[in-house]
Design a protein around this motif. Structure first.
Motif, PDB file in Angstrom:
ATOM      1  N   ALA A 220       0.752  -1.153  -0.059  1.00 29.94           N
ATOM      2  CA  ALA A 220       0.171  -0.074   0.021  1.00 29.94           C
ATOM      3  C   ALA A 220       0.730   1.012  -0.073  1.00 29.94           C
ATOM      4  O   ALA A 220       1.994   1.116   0.450  1.00 29.94           O
ATOM      5  CB  ALA A 220      -0.760  -0.064   1.335  1.00 29.94           C
ATOM      6  N   PRO A 221       0.356   2.205  -0.750  1.00 26.78           N
ATOM      7  CA  PRO A 221       1.084   3.599  -0.507  1.00 26.78           C
ATOM      8  C   PRO A 221       2.097   3.798   0.713  1.00 26.78           C
ATOM      9  O   PRO A 221       3.135   4.231   0.938  1.00 26.78           O
ATOM     10  CB  PRO A 221       0.438   4.906  -0.970  1.00 26.78           C
ATOM     11  CG  PRO A 221      -0.631   3.859  -1.899  1.00 26.78           C
ATOM     12  CD  PRO A 221      -0.903   2.588  -1.247  1.00 26.78           C
ATOM     13  N   ASP A 222       1.016   3.732   1.835  1.00 27.24           N
ATOM     14  CA  ASP A 222       1.585   4.180   3.100  1.00 27.24           C
ATOM     15  C   ASP A 222       2.787   3.236   3.744  1.00 27.24           C
ATOM     16  O   ASP A 222       3.641   3.504   4.554  1.00 27.24           O
ATOM     17  CB  ASP A 222       0.870   4.228   4.241  1.00 27.24           C
ATOM     18  CG  ASP A 222      -0.255   5.423   4.142  1.00 27.24           C
ATOM     19  OD1 ASP A 222       0.187   6.550   3.466  1.00 27.24           O
ATOM     20  OD2 ASP A 222      -1.287   5.417   4.488  1.00 27.24           O
ATOM     21  N   ASP A 223       2.951   1.883   2.862  1.00 26.65           N
ATOM     22  CA  ASP A 223       3.902   1.084   3.507  1.00 26.65           C
ATOM     23  C   ASP A 223       5.335   1.300   2.599  1.00 26.65           C
ATOM     24  O   ASP A 223       6.301   0.438   3.026  1.00 26.65           O
ATOM     25  CB  ASP A 223       3.528  -0.484   3.039  1.00 26.65           C
ATOM     26  CG  ASP A 223       2.130  -0.920   3.894  1.00 26.65           C
ATOM     27  OD1 ASP A 223       2.029  -0.082   5.004  1.00 26.65           O
ATOM     28  OD2 ASP A 223       1.414  -1.642   3.664  1.00 26.65           O
ATOM     29  N   VAL A 224       5.377   2.141   1.548  1.00 24.79           N
ATOM     30  CA  VAL A 224       6.142   2.269   0.949  1.00 24.79           C
ATOM     31  C   VAL A 224       7.224   3.348   1.660  1.00 24.79           C
ATOM     32  O   VAL A 224       6.844   4.479   1.999  1.00 24.79           O
ATOM     33  CB  VAL A 224       6.135   3.037  -0.469  1.00 24.79           C
ATOM     34  CG1 VAL A 224       7.397   3.083  -1.277  1.00 24.79           C
ATOM     35  CG2 VAL A 224       5.153   1.803  -1.226  1.00 24.79           C
ATOM     36  N   SER A 225       8.420   2.924   1.963  1.00 25.38           N
ATOM     37  CA  SER A 225       9.427   3.687   2.799  1.00 25.38           C
ATOM     38  C   SER A 225      10.572   4.285   1.620  1.00 25.38           C
ATOM     39  O   SER A 225      11.143   3.390   0.994  1.00 25.38           O
ATOM     40  CB  SER A 225      10.203   2.859   3.703  1.00 25.38           C
ATOM     41  OG  SER A 225       9.254   2.642   4.720  1.00 25.38           O
ATOM     42  N   MET A 226      10.507   5.499   1.388  1.00 20.09           N
ATOM     43  CA  MET A 226      11.411   6.170   0.267  1.00 20.09           C
ATOM     44  C   MET A 226      12.903   5.844   0.507  1.00 20.09           C
ATOM     45  O   MET A 226      13.596   5.612  -0.534  1.00 20.09           O
ATOM     46  CB  MET A 226      11.130   7.632   0.115  1.00 20.09           C
ATOM     47  CG  MET A 226       9.581   7.805  -0.086  1.00 20.09           C
ATOM     48  SD  MET A 226       8.942   6.661  -1.776  1.00 20.09           S
ATOM     49  CE  MET A 226      10.001   6.803  -2.951  1.00 20.09           C
ATOM     50  N   GLU A 227      13.167   5.710   1.742  1.00 20.04           N
ATOM     51  CA  GLU A 227      14.631   5.370   1.824  1.00 20.04           C
ATOM     52  C   GLU A 227      14.954   3.871   1.540  1.00 20.04           C
ATOM     53  O   GLU A 227      16.392   3.582   1.206  1.00 20.04           O
ATOM     54  CB  GLU A 227      14.973   5.453   3.414  1.00 20.04           C
ATOM     55  CG  GLU A 227      14.200   4.771   4.390  1.00 20.04           C
ATOM     56  CD  GLU A 227      13.147   5.477   4.985  1.00 20.04           C
ATOM     57  OE1 GLU A 227      12.895   5.152   6.163  1.00 20.04           O
ATOM     58  OE2 GLU A 227      12.422   6.044   4.373  1.00 20.04           O
ATOM     59  N   PHE A 228      14.186   3.056   1.203  1.00 17.68           N
ATOM     60  CA  PHE A 228      14.520   1.586   0.765  1.00 17.68           C
ATOM     61  C   PHE A 228      14.197   1.555  -0.810  1.00 17.68           C
ATOM     62  O   PHE A 228      14.453   0.518  -1.459  1.00 17.68           O
ATOM     63  CB  PHE A 228      13.597   0.725   1.294  1.00 17.68           C
ATOM     64  CG  PHE A 228      13.934   0.586   3.023  1.00 17.68           C
ATOM     65  CD1 PHE A 228      15.200   0.171   3.354  1.00 17.68           C
ATOM     66  CD2 PHE A 228      12.894   0.939   3.798  1.00 17.68           C
ATOM     67  CE1 PHE A 228      15.277   0.322   4.592  1.00 17.68           C
ATOM     68  CE2 PHE A 228      13.206   0.680   5.233  1.00 17.68           C
ATOM     69  CZ  PHE A 228      14.565   0.521   5.759  1.00 17.68           C
ATOM     70  N   ILE A 229      13.859   2.466  -1.368  1.00 11.90           N
ATOM     71  CA  ILE A 229      13.917   2.824  -2.993  1.00 11.90           C
ATOM     72  C   ILE A 229      15.163   2.963  -3.563  1.00 11.90           C
ATOM     73  O   ILE A 229      15.936   3.678  -3.250  1.00 11.90           O
ATOM     74  CB  ILE A 229      12.911   3.748  -3.597  1.00 11.90           C
ATOM     75  CG1 ILE A 229      11.589   3.762  -2.875  1.00 11.90           C
ATOM     76  CG2 ILE A 229      12.981   4.098  -4.949  1.00 11.90           C
ATOM     77  CD1 ILE A 229      10.806   2.503  -3.470  1.00 11.90           C
ATOM     78  N   GLN A 230      15.199   2.006  -4.762  1.00 11.46           N
ATOM     79  CA  GLN A 230      16.562   2.206  -5.239  1.00 11.46           C
ATOM     80  C   GLN A 230      16.472   1.623  -6.696  1.00 11.46           C
ATOM     81  O   GLN A 230      15.627   1.090  -7.225  1.00 11.46           O
ATOM     82  CB  GLN A 230      17.733   1.043  -4.689  1.00 11.46           C
ATOM     83  CG  GLN A 230      17.331  -0.184  -4.823  1.00 11.46           C
ATOM     84  CD  GLN A 230      18.235  -1.214  -4.071  1.00 11.46           C
ATOM     85  OE1 GLN A 230      18.662  -0.918  -2.981  1.00 11.46           O
ATOM     86  NE2 GLN A 230      18.525  -2.275  -4.514  1.00 11.46           N
ATOM     87  N   VAL A 231      17.224   2.187  -7.724  1.00 13.29           N
ATOM     88  CA  VAL A 231      17.428   1.829  -9.140  1.00 13.29           C
ATOM     89  C   VAL A 231      18.584   1.142  -9.509  1.00 13.29           C
ATOM     90  O   VAL A 231      19.509   1.490  -8.854  1.00 13.29           O
ATOM     91  CB  VAL A 231      17.233   3.158  -9.841  1.00 13.29           C
ATOM     92  CG1 VAL A 231      17.497   2.845 -11.539  1.00 13.29           C
ATOM     93  CG2 VAL A 231      15.930   3.931  -9.596  1.00 13.29           C
ATOM     94  N   SER A 232      18.310  -0.075  -9.963  1.00 10.67           N
ATOM     95  CA  SER A 232      19.456  -0.957 -10.296  1.00 10.67           C
ATOM     96  C   SER A 232      19.570  -1.115 -11.763  1.00 10.67           C
ATOM     97  O   SER A 232      18.825  -1.116 -12.691  1.00 10.67           O
ATOM     98  CB  SER A 232      19.239  -2.370  -9.516  1.00 10.67           C
ATOM     99  OG  SER A 232      18.306  -2.937 -10.163  1.00 10.67           O
ATOM    100  N   LEU A 233      20.901  -1.380 -12.112  1.00  9.05           N
ATOM    101  CA  LEU A 233      21.244  -1.460 -13.677  1.00  9.05           C
ATOM    102  C   LEU A 233      21.542  -2.808 -13.943  1.00  9.05           C
ATOM    103  O   LEU A 233      22.353  -3.410 -13.352  1.00  9.05           O
ATOM    104  CB  LEU A 233      22.325  -0.473 -13.804  1.00  9.05           C
ATOM    105  CG  LEU A 233      22.913  -0.624 -15.356  1.00  9.05           C
ATOM    106  CD1 LEU A 233      22.134  -0.300 -16.337  1.00  9.05           C
ATOM    107  CD2 LEU A 233      24.366   0.240 -15.468  1.00  9.05           C
TER     108      LEU A 233
END
Length: 405
Positions: A220-233
């Motif tokens: 759910a949107p409230d469960d998304v923690s932006m500090e754990f977002i990453q982009v991998s190549l």
């Protein structure tokens, strides 16, 4: 002011543990401190209260009476602003004037903490440092933990931001535990109760995912923690670069209910297999908008770092007075394994029936996904960079649409 306290020997308590269980259990000490906050560059944080609860690591039963004490500040007045804040918590000048100095309670605090597992909310960034500073000021070595459990990063990672930010007051309000009083022992007990509630919810969701979460692997949107977002190549078999967006090392997939369809399906365009290209535009709540716009910023920066010169297309658009996104439906392979799952829910009866996308005609699609209808969406957040255009593509994995006709 009376405070629960325990300044007796902890050796007796440990001996009782060993006698009762046949082996020595680890003790987890949840603790909290109250301090003044610096009002200027020369002011230091002053320890005013310490509270701790000692729990058996296996049963979470209290293995000793709680320890709590006020601490008389050394060196003059705290400042009028500090006294106002303290009196809101119920700590008066008279309370602190009659409290022992830290030197007199240091032995008791050391016995409670030393060699134990420390636990608390933001103890790594605050409470532990306050304890070390207080011992340094009296020229003594501080207690050292056997290990540490900081519930702030722990719950941020595992429970997510369902309660908004991760402040203890918001978490307590989320679970209906009452208001945070900002007193050491009260905050410790609230911390323990919040952790128990979070653990219970996570345990149930892990063991009954379809019943409680509907579709495992989606946040759910409230469960998304932006500090754990990453982009991998990564590189494909043809050595083509591919970017992917992940949350805590897993592909980012999101669930959001009750999205209103603004633009319905219009199967005018076809893919390379001659099948219609299908997508819908839906309005989104602020919580989802904030997540996707943050993902947009992270992905755009990462794309540039990885050398892309393509024009970035924002994933969230404004349609009239609403913020909206485009969800893309896919057919998948011949067996429909990876295609969008479509479920139609009858508005009156509530019955839900699964549809096979490849067998559905355009008239049915137009009827189900008509403008104004509501849909629950499960979608993946994917990245594209093609012909000098780049951005986030939202691919619908499962859609539950409410049919009113």
């Amino acid at each position: 002011m009376e405070l629960e306290s325990n300044e007796g020997s902890t050796e007796t308590m440990e001996e009782e543990e060993a006698a009762g269980s046949g082996e020595r259990e680890a003790v987890v000490v949840f603790f909290d401190v109250e301090t003044t906050m610096p009002e200027g560059p020369e002011r230091r944080r002053t320890l005013l209260e310490f509270g701790a609860v000692q729990l058996c690591s296996r049963s979470l039963a209290e293995v000793a009476p709680p320890f709590a004490t006020l601490v008389r500040p050394a060196g003059g007045d705290l400042g009028e602003g500090a006294w106002v804040a303290l009196e809101r918590k119920g700590i008066t000048r008279a309370d602190l004037a009659g409290a022992p100095p830290f030197r007199d309670v240091a032995d008791g605090i050391h016995r409670v903490l030393h060699g134990r597992i420390w636990a608390g909310h933001n103890i790594d960034g605050f409470d532990s440092e306050i304890i070390r500073e207080a011992f340094a000021e009296i020229g003594r070595s501080p207690p050292e933990p056997k290990g540490a459990i900081d519930t702030l990063p722990l719950l941020t990672e595992r429970f997510g931001r369902r309660a908004g930010n991760m402040k203890m007051a918001n978490l307590a309000n989320y679970f209906g535990l009452g208001q945070q009083i900002h007193r050491s022992l009260g905050d410790v007990r609230m911390n323990i109760d919040v952790l128990k509630c979070c653990a219970t919810v996570l345990f149930l969701e892990e063991n009954f995912p379809k019943m409680l979460k509907g579709y495992p692997g989606f946040l759910a949107p409230d469960d998304v923690s932006m500090e754990f977002i990453q982009v991998s190549l990564s590189l494909s078999h043809q050595f083509r670069r591919s970017l992917s967006m992940k949350h805590n090392d897993r592909p980012l997939q999101v669930f959001c209910a009750d999205l209103r369809i603004h633009f319905d399906i219009r199967p005018c365009y076809q893919d390379s297999a001659g099948r219609p290209k299908l997508n819908i535009v839906v309005g989104i709540p602020e919580s989802l908008r904030n997540v996707l716009q943050s993902c947009d910023e992270i992905a755009e920066r990462s794309s540039q770092v990885f050398g892309s010169t393509s024009v970035w297309n924002p994933v969230v658009r404004e349609y009239g007075y609403a913020h909206a996104i485009r969800l893309n439906l896919t057919f998948g392979g011949d067996d429909e394994i990876n295609g969008t799952e479509i479920y139609v829910k009858e508005a009156i009866s509530g019955n839900i029936q699964k549809q096979v996308l490849s067998e559905v005609d355009a008239a049915d699609l137009s009827s189900w996904f008509a403008e104004g209808n509501m849909v629950d969406a499960y979608f993946s957040v994917e990245l594209y960079d093609y012909m000098q255009n780049a951005g986030i593509r939202l691919v619908a994995k499962k859609l539950i649409v409410t049919a009113y006709a």
